[in-house]
Design a protein around this motif. Sequence first.
Motif, mmCIF file in Angstrom:
data_model
loop_
_atom_site.group_PDB
_atom_site.id
_atom_site.type_symbol
_atom_site.label_atom_id
_atom_site.label_comp_id
_atom_site.label_asym_id
_atom_site.label_seq_id
_atom_site.Cartn_x
_atom_site.Cartn_y
_atom_site.Cartn_z
ATOM 1 N N ALA A 168 152.791 66.407 27.529
ATOM 2 C CA ALA A 168 151.638 66.879 26.845
ATOM 3 C C ALA A 168 150.461 66.239 27.175
ATOM 4 O O ALA A 168 149.316 66.896 27.513
ATOM 5 C CB ALA A 168 151.394 66.135 25.255
ATOM 6 N N GLN A 169 150.752 65.210 28.177
ATOM 7 C CA GLN A 169 149.609 64.384 28.673
ATOM 8 C C GLN A 169 148.891 65.047 29.948
ATOM 9 O O GLN A 169 147.669 65.255 29.922
ATOM 10 C CB GLN A 169 150.143 63.249 29.088
ATOM 11 C CG GLN A 169 148.594 62.039 29.660
ATOM 12 C CD GLN A 169 147.570 61.809 28.251
ATOM 13 O OE1 GLN A 169 148.131 61.470 27.468
ATOM 14 N NE2 GLN A 169 146.294 62.413 28.318
ATOM 15 N N GLU A 170 149.782 65.809 30.422
ATOM 16 C CA GLU A 170 149.238 66.529 31.652
ATOM 17 C C GLU A 170 148.514 67.773 31.319
ATOM 18 O O GLU A 170 147.282 67.926 32.022
ATOM 19 C CB GLU A 170 150.268 66.845 32.755
ATOM 20 C CG GLU A 170 151.200 65.735 33.477
ATOM 21 C CD GLU A 170 152.108 65.124 32.348
ATOM 22 O OE1 GLU A 170 152.700 64.083 32.845
ATOM 23 O OE2 GLU A 170 152.380 65.453 31.035
ATOM 24 N N LEU A 171 149.017 68.494 30.016
ATOM 25 C CA LEU A 171 148.116 69.369 29.628
ATOM 26 C C LEU A 171 146.640 69.299 28.945
ATOM 27 O O LEU A 171 145.801 69.800 29.130
ATOM 28 C CB LEU A 171 148.860 70.474 28.767
ATOM 29 C CG LEU A 171 150.168 71.257 29.212
ATOM 30 C CD1 LEU A 171 151.134 71.669 28.062
ATOM 31 C CD2 LEU A 171 149.841 71.982 30.132
ATOM 32 N N ILE A 172 146.751 67.995 28.382
ATOM 33 C CA ILE A 172 145.336 67.554 27.834
ATOM 34 C C ILE A 172 144.547 67.194 28.882
ATOM 35 O O ILE A 172 143.319 67.402 28.717
ATOM 36 C CB ILE A 172 145.989 66.288 26.927
ATOM 37 C CG1 ILE A 172 146.717 66.552 25.713
ATOM 38 C CG2 ILE A 172 144.715 65.405 26.568
ATOM 39 C CD1 ILE A 172 147.344 65.436 24.926
ATOM 40 N N ASP A 173 145.095 66.375 29.930
ATOM 41 C CA ASP A 173 144.005 65.815 31.192
ATOM 42 C C ASP A 173 143.455 67.106 31.648
ATOM 43 O O ASP A 173 142.385 67.097 31.834
ATOM 44 C CB ASP A 173 144.804 65.230 31.877
ATOM 45 C CG ASP A 173 145.346 63.829 31.500
ATOM 46 O OD1 ASP A 173 144.820 63.296 30.310
ATOM 47 O OD2 ASP A 173 146.057 63.325 32.016
ATOM 48 N N ALA A 174 144.201 68.277 31.676
ATOM 49 C CA ALA A 174 143.746 69.576 32.466
ATOM 50 C C ALA A 174 142.680 70.166 31.529
ATOM 51 O O ALA A 174 141.458 70.566 32.231
ATOM 52 C CB ALA A 174 144.903 70.419 32.814
ATOM 53 N N ALA A 175 142.831 70.327 30.265
ATOM 54 C CA ALA A 175 142.224 70.936 29.413
ATOM 55 C C ALA A 175 140.703 70.239 29.159
ATOM 56 O O ALA A 175 139.627 70.669 29.195
ATOM 57 C CB ALA A 175 142.623 71.156 28.173
ATOM 58 N N THR A 176 140.924 68.588 29.075
ATOM 59 C CA THR A 176 139.773 68.002 29.072
ATOM 60 C C THR A 176 138.827 68.025 30.310
ATOM 61 O O THR A 176 137.517 68.137 29.962
ATOM 62 C CB THR A 176 140.220 66.389 28.993
ATOM 63 O OG1 THR A 176 141.117 66.348 27.719
ATOM 64 C CG2 THR A 176 139.045 65.601 28.843
ATOM 65 N N ALA A 177 139.439 68.187 31.499
ATOM 66 C CA ALA A 177 138.758 68.286 32.480
ATOM 67 C C ALA A 177 137.948 69.483 32.478
ATOM 68 O O ALA A 177 136.664 69.455 32.863
ATOM 69 C CB ALA A 177 139.546 68.151 33.748
ATOM 70 N N LYS A 178 138.531 70.461 32.236
ATOM 71 C CA LYS A 178 137.645 71.796 32.238
ATOM 72 C C LYS A 178 136.389 71.743 31.165
ATOM 73 O O LYS A 178 135.445 72.472 31.364
ATOM 74 C CB LYS A 178 138.655 72.899 31.766
ATOM 75 C CG LYS A 178 139.676 73.379 32.774
ATOM 76 C CD LYS A 178 140.198 74.838 32.576
ATOM 77 C CE LYS A 178 141.028 74.588 31.479
ATOM 78 N NZ LYS A 178 141.592 76.111 31.314
ATOM 79 N N MET A 179 136.899 71.218 30.230
ATOM 80 C CA MET A 179 135.858 71.036 28.946
ATOM 81 C C MET A 179 134.485 70.093 29.477
ATOM 82 O O MET A 179 133.368 70.497 29.034
ATOM 83 C CB MET A 179 136.235 70.537 27.488
ATOM 84 C CG MET A 179 137.105 71.515 27.083
ATOM 85 S SD MET A 179 137.534 71.411 25.163
ATOM 86 C CE MET A 179 139.212 70.336 25.586
ATOM 87 N N VAL A 180 134.725 68.916 30.025
ATOM 88 C CA VAL A 180 133.918 67.954 30.427
ATOM 89 C C VAL A 180 132.980 68.691 31.622
ATOM 90 O O VAL A 180 131.848 68.262 31.453
ATOM 91 C CB VAL A 180 134.452 66.648 30.735
ATOM 92 C CG1 VAL A 180 133.486 65.670 31.512
ATOM 93 C CG2 VAL A 180 135.204 65.958 29.614
#
Length: 330
Positions: free
Chosen positions: A308-320
């Motif tokens: 989960a953490q890897e997917l969260i980090d990737a989605a967060t980076a795109k939003m930020v």
Amino acid sequence: MKKVLAWVLCLMLTLGMVGAASAEFAPVAKEDVKVGFIFIGDVSDKGYTYAHYQGLLAMQEALGLTDDQIIIKTNVPEDSACDAAMLELIEAGCQIIFGNSFGYQEYFKEAAEEHPEVIFSHCSGYMCNDTNFNNYWGAIYQARYLSGIVAGLKTKANLIGYVGSMNNPEVNGGLNAFALGVKSVNPDAKIYVKYTGTWYDVTLEKQTAEALLDLGCDVLGQHCDTSMPMVAAEERGAYGIGYNAVISEGEPGYKAWMTAPVWDWSAVLVSEVQSVIDGTWKPENVFFGLKEGLVSLAPLTDAAPAGAQELIDAATAKMVSGEWDVFTGP
């Protein structure tokens, strides 16, 4: 044609005058500033009001204010009690008053009109004026999307329950973001939602969670003010996504709790109160997201699913970065 031009010029002049009418507030010595807060719940609710209170404490520490410079009214319902609480804060000398519940906005609007010398800052809602009344909120839907990733990976039954408070755009927008997060990793999962019809009700929130668990849901999400859905999940051996606050080990609901969309209200409160001290406050509405730090996803616990953490980090980076957001099409 001349009449049209004259009308346009008149309109432009009028709009310019309206814009110029924005009030200017004199600086307030830091030792003289008083800040009022009106809260829908109790600061110990481990939920929405608790999160606001933590932001208050962070603001107090950052600005070096004493306890007697901050006045708090708790458990204030969305009725005339809000008006009474505001009057008490005004009489106590507060230069700025914050309110943390949607239903306060009509009372804030009226108070702002009657007391132009005081600043009123309302959380959520949509009402404001161009003199002494603004609103603040954040892109909590971004954090809800991230939490949906966790829920979608965790469920074994492909049945996820969601305890909503009000059936309104705020709650449903967050629910949709959560569902999109679930769908991004588990398109087969179904989400069932039940509304309590109130922002804060310890008993009803738990009962609603139990009703969803009775349907076979093995993971719960929530948009309500307390941690009772997590307590219900823990009692049934299920798992959950909380809201507003981190549940620490040993606290009720911790064994079920995987993470939560959370707020850091100090991201708004520090700048708002500092601008009162500096005499630079403007009636500008505030809407921050992951990038500004107003919203985030709490750290995952050991109960969270692998990967989960890897997917969260990737989605967060795109939003930020602004590359993508939750409701970006198609």
